[in-house]
Scaffold this motif. Structure first.
Motif, PDB file in Angstrom:
ATOM      1  N   UNK A  22     -22.706 -16.348  47.359  1.00 52.89           N
ATOM      2  CA  UNK A  22     -22.546 -16.159  45.906  1.00 52.89           C
ATOM      3  C   UNK A  22     -22.363 -14.674  45.596  1.00 52.89           C
ATOM      4  N   UNK A  23     -21.624 -14.371  44.541  1.00 52.97           N
ATOM      5  CA  UNK A  23     -21.401 -12.950  44.213  1.00 52.97           C
ATOM      6  C   UNK A  23     -22.712 -12.269  43.835  1.00 52.97           C
ATOM      7  N   UNK A  24     -22.781 -10.982  44.163  1.00 53.90           N
ATOM      8  CA  UNK A  24     -23.979 -10.216  43.814  1.00 53.90           C
ATOM      9  C   UNK A  24     -24.022 -10.004  42.312  1.00 53.90           C
ATOM     10  N   UNK A  25     -25.231  -9.772  41.808  1.00 57.87           N
ATOM     11  CA  UNK A  25     -25.435  -9.568  40.377  1.00 57.87           C
ATOM     12  C   UNK A  25     -24.625  -8.370  39.883  1.00 57.87           C
ATOM     13  N   UNK A  26     -24.531  -7.316  40.703  1.00 59.42           N
ATOM     14  CA  UNK A  26     -23.778  -6.134  40.280  1.00 59.42           C
ATOM     15  C   UNK A  26     -22.288  -6.458  40.134  1.00 59.42           C
ATOM     16  N   UNK A  27     -21.755  -7.313  41.006  1.00 58.51           N
ATOM     17  CA  UNK A  27     -20.353  -7.705  40.878  1.00 58.51           C
ATOM     18  C   UNK A  27     -20.119  -8.506  39.593  1.00 58.51           C
ATOM     19  N   UNK A  28     -21.052  -9.409  39.288  1.00 58.56           N
ATOM     20  CA  UNK A  28     -20.929 -10.184  38.056  1.00 58.56           C
ATOM     21  C   UNK A  28     -21.017  -9.275  36.826  1.00 58.56           C
ATOM     22  N   UNK A  29     -21.914  -8.300  36.874  1.00 61.20           N
ATOM     23  CA  UNK A  29     -22.066  -7.364  35.764  1.00 61.20           C
ATOM     24  C   UNK A  29     -20.781  -6.567  35.559  1.00 61.20           C
ATOM     25  N   UNK A  30     -20.187  -6.093  36.649  1.00 65.46           N
ATOM     26  CA  UNK A  30     -18.961  -5.294  36.513  1.00 65.46           C
ATOM     27  C   UNK A  30     -17.798  -6.150  36.018  1.00 65.46           C
ATOM     28  N   UNK A  65     -39.738  -3.430  36.360  1.00 62.35           N
ATOM     29  CA  UNK A  65     -39.153  -2.115  36.635  1.00 62.35           C
ATOM     30  C   UNK A  65     -38.398  -2.101  37.958  1.00 62.35           C
ATOM     31  N   UNK A  66     -38.922  -2.764  38.977  1.00 64.43           N
ATOM     32  CA  UNK A  66     -38.231  -2.798  40.267  1.00 64.43           C
ATOM     33  C   UNK A  66     -36.904  -3.535  40.156  1.00 64.43           C
ATOM     34  N   UNK A  67     -36.881  -4.637  39.410  1.00 62.41           N
ATOM     35  CA  UNK A  67     -35.641  -5.399  39.244  1.00 62.41           C
ATOM     36  C   UNK A  67     -34.600  -4.590  38.472  1.00 62.41           C
ATOM     37  N   UNK A  68     -35.032  -3.900  37.412  1.00 58.53           N
ATOM     38  CA  UNK A  68     -34.099  -3.070  36.642  1.00 58.53           C
ATOM     39  C   UNK A  68     -33.578  -1.912  37.493  1.00 58.53           C
ATOM     40  N   UNK A  69     -34.467  -1.304  38.270  1.00 55.13           N
ATOM     41  CA  UNK A  69     -34.064  -0.192  39.132  1.00 55.13           C
ATOM     42  C   UNK A  69     -33.058  -0.668  40.177  1.00 55.13           C
ATOM     43  N   UNK A  70     -33.320  -1.805  40.782  1.00 57.53           N
ATOM     44  CA  UNK A  70     -32.404  -2.339  41.794  1.00 57.53           C
ATOM     45  C   UNK A  70     -31.031  -2.622  41.194  1.00 57.53           C
TER      46      UNK A  70
END
Length: 164
Positions: A22-30, A65-70
């Motif tokens: 599955x696509x990474x969260x950062x790819x979906x965000x972009x 905070x860890x999830x937001x930082x990641x």
């Protein structure tokens, strides 16, 4: 005597089909950041970024905070390796609502990406938190006293109420 060239052994010659990761969260965000290109209102960009940061810590098994930082780290890395206007828009939106520990990293990434990509028109608007001032606040409880809500009225260019 020569070996027979008849029928093959009964083995399955079909390749094993594997499902893609599955696509990474950062790819979906972009991908989703493409909708930021036409915006002129910084509040809409902040709402978009806040939604993604909230989704990161709701679905992750990490602390908030860890999830937001990641998520900020992943998006920064992805936007830096493949610069694009929507990548810069995503970073510019995140820097407005990101935790204080990630703001310098995101701001430095904006400086790097701004050399080759156009900044969004709302980037130069007032920084997050300075355009709106709280004018009233109150607490509310439902009739069964199971849900508690904090409501804050803000004044500014777009008066609004925040419910938490």
């Amino acid at each position: 005597m020569p070996k027979s060239r008849g029928r093959r052994k009964a083995t399955s010659s079909k390749p094993v089909r594997r499902s893609p990761l599955p696509p990474r969260r950062s790819d979906l965000l972009l991908r989703d950041a493409r909708q930021l290109t036409g915006l002129t209102d910084p509040l809409m960009a902040e709402t978009w970024a806040s939604g993604w940061l909230g989704d990161a810590w709701v679905t992750a098994e990490l602390s908030e905070r860890e999830a937001e930082h990641r998520l900020c780290m992943e998006v920064t890395g992805r936007a830096s390796t493949t610069p694009s206007p929507h990548g810069l828009n995503a970073i510019a939106a995140l820097v407005r609502v990101a935790p204080a520990t990630d703001v310098t990293m995101l701001a430095e990434t904006i400086d790097i990406l701004a050399e080759t990509q156009p900044l969004p028109p709302w980037h130069t608007a007032m920084p997050a938190g300075t355009a709106w001032t709280a004018v009233a606040a109150w607490r509310a409880v439902d009739v069964w006293e199971s849900e508690r809500v904090l409501l804050i009225d803000y004044d500014g260019p777009h008066p609004h109420t925040l419910m938490a």
